[in-house]
Design a protein around this motif. Sequence first.
Motif, mmCIF file in Angstrom:
data_model
loop_
_atom_site.group_PDB
_atom_site.id
_atom_site.type_symbol
_atom_site.label_atom_id
_atom_site.label_comp_id
_atom_site.label_asym_id
_atom_site.label_seq_id
_atom_site.Cartn_x
_atom_site.Cartn_y
_atom_site.Cartn_z
ATOM 1 N N SER A 39 6.508 -31.109 35.289
ATOM 2 C CA SER A 39 7.218 -32.370 35.552
ATOM 3 C C SER A 39 8.723 -32.242 35.313
ATOM 4 O O SER A 39 9.488 -33.055 35.790
ATOM 5 C CB SER A 39 6.662 -33.473 34.654
ATOM 6 N N ASP A 40 9.146 -31.218 34.551
ATOM 7 C CA ASP A 40 10.549 -31.092 34.137
ATOM 8 C C ASP A 40 10.984 -32.355 33.386
ATOM 9 O O ASP A 40 12.111 -32.838 33.540
ATOM 10 C CB ASP A 40 11.460 -30.846 35.356
ATOM 11 N N SER A 41 10.075 -32.870 32.570
ATOM 12 C CA SER A 41 10.325 -34.121 31.835
ATOM 13 C C SER A 41 11.455 -33.983 30.834
ATOM 14 O O SER A 41 11.491 -33.026 30.053
ATOM 15 C CB SER A 41 9.086 -34.516 31.021
ATOM 16 N N ALA B 203 11.791 -21.314 38.163
ATOM 17 C CA ALA B 203 11.700 -22.785 38.134
ATOM 18 C C ALA B 203 12.493 -23.369 39.302
ATOM 19 O O ALA B 203 13.613 -22.927 39.574
ATOM 20 C CB ALA B 203 12.247 -23.315 36.819
ATOM 21 N N HIS B 204 11.889 -24.338 39.982
ATOM 22 C CA HIS B 204 12.547 -25.061 41.094
ATOM 23 C C HIS B 204 13.583 -24.209 41.859
ATOM 24 O O HIS B 204 14.755 -24.580 41.955
ATOM 25 C CB HIS B 204 13.189 -26.366 40.597
ATOM 26 N N PRO B 205 13.170 -23.056 42.450
ATOM 27 C CA PRO B 205 14.149 -22.148 43.069
ATOM 28 C C PRO B 205 14.939 -22.744 44.238
ATOM 29 O O PRO B 205 16.034 -22.275 44.530
ATOM 30 C CB PRO B 205 13.295 -20.967 43.549
ATOM 31 N N CYS C 179 10.684 -21.209 27.245
ATOM 32 C CA CYS C 179 12.121 -21.408 27.260
ATOM 33 C C CYS C 179 12.570 -21.455 28.716
ATOM 34 O O CYS C 179 11.999 -20.799 29.577
ATOM 35 C CB CYS C 179 12.768 -20.215 26.547
ATOM 36 N N GLU C 180 13.583 -22.299 29.009
ATOM 37 C CA GLU C 180 14.172 -22.298 30.351
ATOM 38 C C GLU C 180 15.560 -21.662 30.256
ATOM 39 O O GLU C 180 16.431 -22.145 29.545
ATOM 40 C CB GLU C 180 14.277 -23.720 30.914
ATOM 41 N N PHE C 181 15.722 -20.572 30.992
ATOM 42 C CA PHE C 181 16.999 -19.846 30.999
ATOM 43 C C PHE C 181 17.777 -20.178 32.263
ATOM 44 O O PHE C 181 17.198 -20.298 33.340
ATOM 45 C CB PHE C 181 16.739 -18.336 30.986
ATOM 46 N N LEU D 41 3.591 -27.944 32.632
ATOM 47 C CA LEU D 41 4.166 -26.690 32.136
ATOM 48 C C LEU D 41 5.698 -26.645 32.117
ATOM 49 O O LEU D 41 6.289 -25.566 32.141
ATOM 50 C CB LEU D 41 3.620 -25.521 32.972
ATOM 51 N N HIS D 42 6.327 -27.802 32.082
ATOM 52 C CA HIS D 42 7.806 -27.801 32.058
ATOM 53 C C HIS D 42 8.265 -29.127 31.434
ATOM 54 O O HIS D 42 8.392 -30.129 32.114
ATOM 55 C CB HIS D 42 8.317 -27.634 33.491
ATOM 56 N N ILE D 43 8.505 -29.083 30.111
ATOM 57 C CA ILE D 43 8.918 -30.292 29.380
ATOM 58 C C ILE D 43 10.061 -29.938 28.429
ATOM 59 O O ILE D 43 10.028 -28.890 27.771
ATOM 60 C CB ILE D 43 7.725 -30.883 28.572
ATOM 61 N N GLY E 255 19.292 -18.594 39.284
ATOM 62 C CA GLY E 255 18.750 -19.931 39.066
ATOM 63 C C GLY E 255 17.983 -20.021 37.752
ATOM 64 O O GLY E 255 18.085 -19.129 36.899
ATOM 65 N N HIS E 256 17.207 -21.085 37.621
ATOM 66 C CA HIS E 256 16.498 -21.313 36.357
ATOM 67 C C HIS E 256 15.191 -20.520 36.300
ATOM 68 O O HIS E 256 14.478 -20.406 37.292
ATOM 69 C CB HIS E 256 16.231 -22.809 36.171
ATOM 70 N N LEU E 257 14.932 -20.022 35.114
ATOM 71 C CA LEU E 257 13.807 -19.129 34.914
ATOM 72 C C LEU E 257 13.042 -19.588 33.674
ATOM 73 O O LEU E 257 13.647 -19.850 32.638
ATOM 74 C CB LEU E 257 14.380 -17.727 34.678
HETATM 75 ZN ZN LIG Z 1 15.845 -26.283 35.468
#
Ligand SMILES: [Zn+2]
Length: 238
Positions: free
Chosen positions: A153-155, A98-100, A58-60, A7-9, A65-67
């Motif tokens: 994975s934040d690929s 995301a990854h807080p 979308c990653e903000f 869920l994170h690419i 931090g990242h959301l």
């Molecule tokens: Zn991030």
Amino acid sequence: MIYKADLHIHSKKSFDGRMSVSEIIEKAKSKGLNAIAITDHDGYFDGEAEGIEIIRGCEFSTEYGHLLGLFMTDPIVEKDFHKIVSGVHEQGGIVVLAHPYQRRNMEEKVESIAHLIDGVEVFNSRAAKKNKEANRQAKAFADRHGLLYFAGSDSHLPGEIGNVILTCEGDDIRSALTGGFISIEGKHSDPVNTARSQFTRFKNAGWTPKTFIKWCLFALKCLFSKKEKENVVISKDR
Ligand SMILES: [Zn+2]
Ligand SMILES: [Zn+2]
């Protein structure tokens, strides 16, 4: 339907990504995934593919931090955390921190916004590079506030896709992610991958002597920092 999701690419629409969407889809399928979220930085992918569910996301980058905004229907061009959260919710989307704990300076800050979000990444393959406890702290945060479990994975590179496989079951991917049994198998990404995506980031911005030296030092640090070997399995019945 049983879903196997990452869920994170990031695609090359992100300033630090280099994969095309078709490359992502191909790789994800080869890893046995049937659901992915493409979560470009301040970007928005609007498309579909056969045989795989693509969650619009979308990653903000925000002051907290990242959301991640998932299941979005329209792009959002906001920088303010509260405006982004209400924007995603107005669209019927899901808001995930995301990854807080990737950086250590967010610990107190995120407590104050826990009631506004829906879920947390309890495992992110890149999160433990600086803070070895990052994923464990994120899971404890989710448990403390009764938040949904998410993972990715934040690929930024093809080799990272499927480093997280989140398995869930439901009539559709959204209900599968928000109720029922969920299990997450996570592997840590090699820190060298982060150095490679930072290279893409600086290259896209245009190299200067200062950024080149900065990257060289960062790459050396990544090269000599040990990859976390531990594979993580998390499960929960909601
Ligand atoms: Zn991030
Ligand atoms: Zn990311």
